[in-house]
Design a protein around this motif. Structure first.
Motif, PDB file in Angstrom:
ATOM      1  N   TYR A   3       1.914 -10.076  21.078  1.00 40.05           N
ATOM      2  CA  TYR A   3       1.238 -10.161  20.203  1.00 40.05           C
ATOM      3  C   TYR A   3       1.746  -9.684  19.120  1.00 40.05           C
ATOM      4  O   TYR A   3       2.873 -10.256  18.883  1.00 40.05           O
ATOM      5  CB  TYR A   3      -0.072  -9.139  19.763  1.00 40.05           C
ATOM      6  N   VAL A   4       1.688 -10.795  17.818  1.00 38.31           N
ATOM      7  CA  VAL A   4       2.114 -10.932  16.205  1.00 38.31           C
ATOM      8  C   VAL A   4       1.066 -10.522  15.318  1.00 38.31           C
ATOM      9  O   VAL A   4      -0.180 -10.906  15.418  1.00 38.31           O
ATOM     10  CB  VAL A   4       2.493 -12.482  15.899  1.00 38.31           C
ATOM     11  N   TYR A   5       2.210 -10.019  14.988  1.00 41.78           N
ATOM     12  CA  TYR A   5       1.014  -8.875  13.981  1.00 41.78           C
ATOM     13  C   TYR A   5       1.466  -8.631  12.277  1.00 41.78           C
ATOM     14  O   TYR A   5       2.465  -8.983  12.286  1.00 41.78           O
ATOM     15  CB  TYR A   5       1.094  -7.496  14.534  1.00 41.78           C
ATOM     16  N   ARG A   6       1.052  -8.469  11.214  1.00 43.61           N
ATOM     17  CA  ARG A   6       2.128  -8.447   9.826  1.00 43.61           C
ATOM     18  C   ARG A   6       1.209  -7.306   9.524  1.00 43.61           C
ATOM     19  O   ARG A   6      -0.141  -7.258   9.249  1.00 43.61           O
ATOM     20  CB  ARG A   6       1.061 -10.099   9.395  1.00 43.61           C
ATOM     21  N   GLY A   7       2.064  -7.265   8.379  1.00 36.76           N
ATOM     22  CA  GLY A   7       2.179  -5.987   7.928  1.00 36.76           C
ATOM     23  C   GLY A   7       2.028  -6.600   5.968  1.00 36.76           C
ATOM     24  O   GLY A   7       3.322  -6.696   5.668  1.00 36.76           O
ATOM     25  N   ILE A   8       1.335  -6.011   5.243  1.00 36.83           N
ATOM     26  CA  ILE A   8       1.422  -6.476   3.678  1.00 36.83           C
ATOM     27  C   ILE A   8       1.313  -5.421   2.543  1.00 36.83           C
ATOM     28  O   ILE A   8       0.683  -4.828   2.486  1.00 36.83           O
ATOM     29  CB  ILE A   8      -0.116  -7.484   3.143  1.00 36.83           C
ATOM     30  N   ASN A   9       2.760  -4.777   2.427  1.00 36.08           N
ATOM     31  CA  ASN A   9       3.121  -3.185   1.437  1.00 36.08           C
ATOM     32  C   ASN A   9       1.964  -4.206   0.647  1.00 36.08           C
ATOM     33  O   ASN A   9       3.103  -5.133  -0.697  1.00 36.08           O
ATOM     34  CB  ASN A   9       3.407  -3.422   1.515  1.00 36.08           C
ATOM     35  N   GLY A  29       2.056   3.353  11.862  1.00 37.33           N
ATOM     36  CA  GLY A  29       3.648   4.295  10.918  1.00 37.33           C
ATOM     37  C   GLY A  29       4.613   4.691  11.304  1.00 37.33           C
ATOM     38  O   GLY A  29       5.418   5.107  10.683  1.00 37.33           O
ATOM     39  N   SER A  30       4.825   4.470  12.794  1.00 34.58           N
ATOM     40  CA  SER A  30       6.265   4.445  12.836  1.00 34.58           C
ATOM     41  C   SER A  30       7.298   3.838  12.561  1.00 34.58           C
ATOM     42  O   SER A  30       8.616   3.841  12.950  1.00 34.58           O
ATOM     43  CB  SER A  30       6.672   4.886  14.874  1.00 34.58           C
ATOM     44  N   THR A  36      12.330   1.282  11.528  1.00 34.02           N
ATOM     45  CA  THR A  36      12.654   0.178  11.987  1.00 34.02           C
ATOM     46  C   THR A  36      13.706  -0.243  10.249  1.00 34.02           C
ATOM     47  O   THR A  36      13.115  -0.231   9.018  1.00 34.02           O
ATOM     48  CB  THR A  36      11.721  -0.870  11.969  1.00 34.02           C
ATOM     49  N   LYS A  37      14.670  -1.049  11.201  1.00 32.41           N
ATOM     50  CA  LYS A  37      15.568  -1.126   9.435  1.00 32.41           C
ATOM     51  C   LYS A  37      15.279  -1.906   8.208  1.00 32.41           C
ATOM     52  O   LYS A  37      15.048  -1.953   6.580  1.00 32.41           O
ATOM     53  CB  LYS A  37      16.983  -2.254   9.786  1.00 32.41           C
ATOM     54  N   ALA A  38      14.267  -3.491   8.592  1.00 34.58           N
ATOM     55  CA  ALA A  38      13.119  -3.891   8.171  1.00 34.58           C
ATOM     56  C   ALA A  38      12.889  -3.336   7.508  1.00 34.58           C
ATOM     57  O   ALA A  38      12.182  -3.951   5.477  1.00 34.58           O
ATOM     58  CB  ALA A  38      12.878  -5.054   8.311  1.00 34.58           C
ATOM     59  N   LEU A  39      11.979  -2.433   7.331  1.00 36.10           N
ATOM     60  CA  LEU A  39      10.730  -1.406   6.658  1.00 36.10           C
ATOM     61  C   LEU A  39      11.404  -0.725   6.550  1.00 36.10           C
ATOM     62  O   LEU A  39      10.445   0.452   6.114  1.00 36.10           O
ATOM     63  CB  LEU A  39      10.136  -1.342   7.148  1.00 36.10           C
ATOM     64  N   ARG A  40      13.096   0.095   6.123  1.00 34.36           N
ATOM     65  CA  ARG A  40      13.292   1.408   5.485  1.00 34.36           C
ATOM     66  C   ARG A  40      13.159   1.591   4.293  1.00 34.36           C
ATOM     67  O   ARG A  40      12.739   3.083   4.283  1.00 34.36           O
ATOM     68  CB  ARG A  40      14.670   1.271   5.377  1.00 34.36           C
ATOM     69  N   ASP A  41      12.659   1.302   3.160  1.00 32.12           N
ATOM     70  CA  ASP A  41      11.295   1.185   1.839  1.00 32.12           C
ATOM     71  C   ASP A  41      10.154   1.604   2.257  1.00 32.12           C
ATOM     72  O   ASP A  41       8.984   2.049   1.331  1.00 32.12           O
ATOM     73  CB  ASP A  41      12.395   0.447   0.678  1.00 32.12           C
ATOM     74  N   TRP A  42       9.719   0.957   3.735  1.00 32.48           N
ATOM     75  CA  TRP A  42       8.135   1.129   3.599  1.00 32.48           C
ATOM     76  C   TRP A  42       7.397   2.722   3.631  1.00 32.48           C
ATOM     77  O   TRP A  42       8.415   3.507   4.492  1.00 32.48           O
ATOM     78  CB  TRP A  42       7.979   0.817   4.649  1.00 32.48           C
ATOM     79  N   ASP A  43       6.506   3.176   3.055  1.00 31.70           N
ATOM     80  CA  ASP A  43       6.417   4.105   3.312  1.00 31.70           C
ATOM     81  C   ASP A  43       4.672   4.652   3.629  1.00 31.70           C
ATOM     82  O   ASP A  43       3.480   4.602   2.772  1.00 31.70           O
ATOM     83  CB  ASP A  43       6.622   5.439   1.962  1.00 31.70           C
ATOM     84  N   ASN A  46       1.637   6.638   1.759  1.00 31.34           N
ATOM     85  CA  ASN A  46       1.537   6.733   0.785  1.00 31.34           C
ATOM     86  C   ASN A  46       1.576   4.799   0.280  1.00 31.34           C
ATOM     87  O   ASN A  46       0.963   4.434  -1.009  1.00 31.34           O
ATOM     88  CB  ASN A  46       3.020   7.321   0.028  1.00 31.34           C
ATOM     89  N   ASP A  47       2.155   4.373   0.888  1.00 27.64           N
ATOM     90  CA  ASP A  47       1.520   2.853   0.138  1.00 27.64           C
ATOM     91  C   ASP A  47       0.780   2.391   1.270  1.00 27.64           C
ATOM     92  O   ASP A  47       0.380   2.434   1.344  1.00 27.64           O
ATOM     93  CB  ASP A  47       3.743   1.735   0.508  1.00 27.64           C
ATOM     94  N   ASP A  48       0.219   1.334  -0.086  1.00 27.69           N
ATOM     95  CA  ASP A  48      -1.172   0.135   0.121  1.00 27.69           C
ATOM     96  C   ASP A  48      -0.580  -0.700   1.477  1.00 27.69           C
ATOM     97  O   ASP A  48      -0.148  -1.566   0.990  1.00 27.69           O
ATOM     98  CB  ASP A  48      -1.626   0.292  -1.070  1.00 27.69           C
TER      99      ASP A  48
END
Length: 90
Positions: A3-9, A29-30, A36-43, A46-48
């Motif tokens: 599956y291809v999935y998308r996260g919009i922060n 949330g993992s 994941t290196k690409a999402l190292r700044d995502w929380d 707390n993030d939307d």
């Protein structure tokens, strides 16, 4: 099945596309806070962040190719100006 999935922060104004055979487990949330290196700044706590499964494929190769194709397109409607994260992927 893959599956291809998308996260919009909406907090960081970034978009991420990924491929996985178990996308629901990937969007739990993992990925966030160093998972994941690409999402190292995502929380994820707390993030939307808006997660969606977009596409299915029979192989990892096809799912990964589709995710990379989506990375090269414009941001979806309502997300003008968001950064689309480019990944090395699988």
């Amino acid at each position: 099945m893959w599956y291809v999935y998308r996260g919009i922060n909406h907090t960081t104004r970034q978009i991420y596309y990924g491929a996985s055979p178990t996308p629901r487990q990937r969007v739990d949330g993992s990925h966030c806070v160093g998972g994941t290196k690409a999402l190292r700044d995502w929380d994820c706590d707390n993030d939307d962040i808006e997660w969606d499964v977009l596409w299915e494929a029979n192989t990892q190769t096809a799912a990964s190719a589709k995710a990379h194709e989506l990375e090269r397109q414009r941001a979806p409607k309502g997300c003008a100006g968001y950064e689309i994260i480019q990944t090395g992927g699988i």
